[in-house]
Motif scaffolding. Structure first.
Motif, PDB file in Angstrom:
ATOM      1  N   MET A 140      -1.660   4.931 -33.471  1.00 18.20           N
ATOM      2  CA  MET A 140      -1.259   4.140 -32.304  1.00 18.20           C
ATOM      3  C   MET A 140      -1.819   2.725 -32.385  1.00 18.20           C
ATOM      4  N   ILE A 141      -3.099   2.626 -32.828  1.00 26.00           N
ATOM      5  CA  ILE A 141      -3.724   1.293 -32.951  1.00 26.00           C
ATOM      6  C   ILE A 141      -2.968   0.449 -33.982  1.00 26.00           C
ATOM      7  N   PHE A 142      -2.643   1.080 -35.109  1.00 22.84           N
ATOM      8  CA  PHE A 142      -1.920   0.388 -36.173  1.00 22.84           C
ATOM      9  C   PHE A 142      -0.541  -0.078 -35.671  1.00 22.84           C
ATOM     10  N   ASN A 143       0.169   0.839 -35.010  1.00 20.26           N
ATOM     11  CA  ASN A 143       1.493   0.521 -34.475  1.00 20.26           C
ATOM     12  C   ASN A 143       1.413  -0.591 -33.424  1.00 20.26           C
ATOM     13  N   VAL A 183      15.904  -2.154 -24.894  1.00 21.04           N
ATOM     14  CA  VAL A 183      16.611  -1.291 -25.838  1.00 21.04           C
ATOM     15  C   VAL A 183      15.639  -0.270 -26.429  1.00 21.04           C
ATOM     16  N   ALA A 184      14.395  -0.711 -26.680  1.00 18.80           N
ATOM     17  CA  ALA A 184      13.376   0.204 -27.212  1.00 18.80           C
ATOM     18  C   ALA A 184      13.147   1.370 -26.255  1.00 18.80           C
ATOM     19  N   MET A 185      13.143   1.086 -24.949  1.00 16.38           N
ATOM     20  CA  MET A 185      12.942   2.133 -23.949  1.00 16.38           C
ATOM     21  C   MET A 185      14.053   3.189 -24.052  1.00 16.38           C
ATOM     22  N   LEU A 186      15.300   2.713 -24.192  1.00 14.70           N
ATOM     23  CA  LEU A 186      16.435   3.642 -24.304  1.00 14.70           C
ATOM     24  C   LEU A 186      16.344   4.434 -25.613  1.00 14.70           C
ATOM     25  N   THR A 193       8.157  -1.057 -30.720  1.00 10.43           N
ATOM     26  CA  THR A 193       7.924  -0.734 -29.307  1.00 10.43           C
ATOM     27  C   THR A 193       8.352   0.699 -29.029  1.00 10.43           C
ATOM     28  N   SER A 194       9.497   1.062 -29.597  1.00  7.17           N
ATOM     29  CA  SER A 194      10.023   2.411 -29.391  1.00  7.17           C
ATOM     30  C   SER A 194       9.088   3.453 -30.002  1.00  7.17           C
ATOM     31  N   SER A 195       8.607   3.193 -31.238  1.00  9.37           N
ATOM     32  CA  SER A 195       7.737   4.181 -31.878  1.00  9.37           C
ATOM     33  C   SER A 195       6.388   4.247 -31.177  1.00  9.37           C
TER      34      SER A 195
END
Lengths: 352, 352
Positions: free
Chosen positions: A281-284, A310-313, A61-63
């Motif tokens: 982005m599609i792969f991620n 947590v991903a947002m932070l 999510t973060s990446s």
């Protein structure tokens, strides 16, 4: 109800299982109670699997957010979003099938991992995809009342709505401390996103608030419903469940292409405006979608909400190093509040 | 240690009393254990008294801040701060003496309410006043490194330092949940005070951070030391204890007048620049000072910190109606976090 028996350490376990069985969503296949409830080795393995899928979801999510920032820096992207979404669903389907093929080779085709299904099993699978479609349609209208940064802040209603629907639909209990932690998670995430223009959101007209709340409820309902579908048949292989979820996702997104971007695709081609970063982005996105399903199977929506918070932070911290972003005092304060919320969620569990 | 026996509902009560007796501050007069520990009527009366003094402190602290805003709106005030502080201490002394005179008339002079004291009792009383004096002197220097709004934010270190010193000096335990609540109180108060310039505080040089932390420790230590002095002799009448605290306050402030404002007082007079609002502020300050002592006697420093934090929020809300202030989104988020902190402080107490 084996998955519940092992995951929850409730004292009033029987009452809760009864609750679940009364629930309109979870009736159906009865699974024999596992005799190995006390099997600590198995519990440890399950805890490990839960941790792995949660960490994977957080990182993916973060990446994903970092890729969005990166693609924005690289210039405006001109591809049609509906084709990208369709490819994400297709890729998720393909990955699920590949995983299944490997399992069939080692374990053979069983009742739990066969791809064929019954109407009774498959009939609920289009519902989450349909809910997300309605939510995405509403998203176009909310921008008439709220600007994009304001929408980012209002989206934190998702956290509360997920908690409320989790309680109502899945009939799972959170302790008072865990509810307090959930309120803090919402407040902390919003605080971390504050900037000098945030106060504009207080001028949002009533229609904007109502739409934000409706969207939060739709999004929360879709998440909780997906968990209910996946957990309804705990012994069913997750890849089969994913395959059917994503097939309907493909279908809905194909309709969206026809309705929204038919002319663009016909004139400029399906892959018009795609770049290397678009494929990344599609792969991620596909991988993080699968991680969401895994979290629904092996953990729950509450874990998903903490994980994406947590991903947002994490995204903000990584952006400092990658893009030279500055962290605000509000971000530090929000991070403290979110950290305490995570601690309280686990402390609250032990004490109930 | 009667006051502790009744206030705390610790399971490990005996261990803690032993702890307290080991403490260098609380050794001395041994008070016989009350036989009426289980007396619910008395406990209820004590709870009521605790609530009344806490509410009084909250309202007085809040109105003090409102008077400051009001006086700033009314124009710059030109009186010397040292004379005002001296009058506050004098007024507190006078009020304590009046209260004592009333008690002597009804109850007669006893061992607990007599004004005369021993060196052993009185020797520690100048220490809090001296600590506050050092802190106030440092305050002039910190503004070389931090601006006034930044100082307001750094002052929230007081909350954490009070908690830490409360644990170390008074050897009183907070549960893990209560510690989490304390961290949230600090973060919530800071969030509520955020404005568009708050990020400047992150550029504070190291000297500024160090001084802010030293000042927070001095202020926290003075508060905790006052509680230790007042609670060392639980049966001693609070008005006698206040009288001796304030006499030394008068003394230190008289010295401050001589050092800082001697010329101004000599040339323009003691009451130069005083207005109606100045006297109102002095009166309010005196009453809130007495309320602080009462909270130290009947509750503790932790309650004081929560009370003054709520007062800060209350001031902002009242200012909306009185002065047309606008509340920011950060204020709402901070208020949510502080509210949850208050809930957790009490929930944490029940569960320990």
């Amino acid at each position: 109800m084996e998955y519940r028996k092992i995951k929850d350490e409730d004292i009033d376990r029987d009452v809760e299982v009864e609750d679940v069985e009364k629930s309109f969503l979870l009736t159906g296949a009865a699974v024999p109670l596992a005799s190995s409830v006390g099997d600590s080795h198995r519990t440890k393995a399950q805890w490990k699997r839960k941790s792995v899928v949660t960490c994977a979801l957080t990182i993916l999510t973060s990446s994903q957010a970092i890729l969005i920032v990166w693609s924005k820096r690289a210039g405006k992207y001109e591809y049609s979003v509906t084709t990208a979404n369709f490819l994400v669903e297709t890729l998720k389907c393909a990955i699920s099938l590949l995983a299944l093929a490997r399992i069939w080779r080692t374990e053979g085709v069983t009742e739990d991992n066969r791809l064929t299904t019954t109407l009774d099993e498959v009939i609920v699978y289009p519902i989450p995809a349909a809910l997300y479609l309605v939510k995405n349609l509403l998203q176009y209208y909310i921008f008439a009342y709220v600007d994009a940064p304001g929408y980012q802040i209002l989206k934190n209603f998702n956290i509360i709505s997920t908690g409320v629907l989790y309680r109502i639909i899945l009939k799972r209990r959170l302790s008072e401390i865990q509810w307090a932690a959930f309120v803090l998670l919402t407040a902390g995430c919003t605080t971390a996103q504050l900037n000098s223009n945030s106060d504009h959101v207080l001028q949002t007209p009533v229609q904007g608030w109502v739409m934000a709340i409706v969207m939060a409820l739709l999004s929360g309902f879709a998440g909780v419903y997906t968990e209910a579908i996946i957990k309804k048949r705990p012994s069913r292989n997750i890849n089969v469940q994913n395959f059917w979820l994503y097939v309907f996702g493909m279908g809905f997104n194909a309709v969206a292409i026809l309705v929204q971007d038919f002319d663009a695709v016909m004139n400029k081609g399906f892959f018009h405006g795609y770049s290397f970063i678009t494929f990344l982005m599609i792969f991620n996105h596909a991988l993080s979608g699968i991680a969401v399903s895994m979290v629904m199977k092996y953990a729950d929506n509450i874990v998903k909400v903490y994980s994406t918070s947590v991903a947002m932070l994490l995204t903000a911290v990584v952006s400092v190093f990658l893009f030279g972003f500055h962290l605000s005092l509000a971000f530090f304060l929000g991070t403290i509040v979110v950290s305490v919320a995570i601690y309280l969620h686990s402390a609250g569990k032990m004490q109930r």
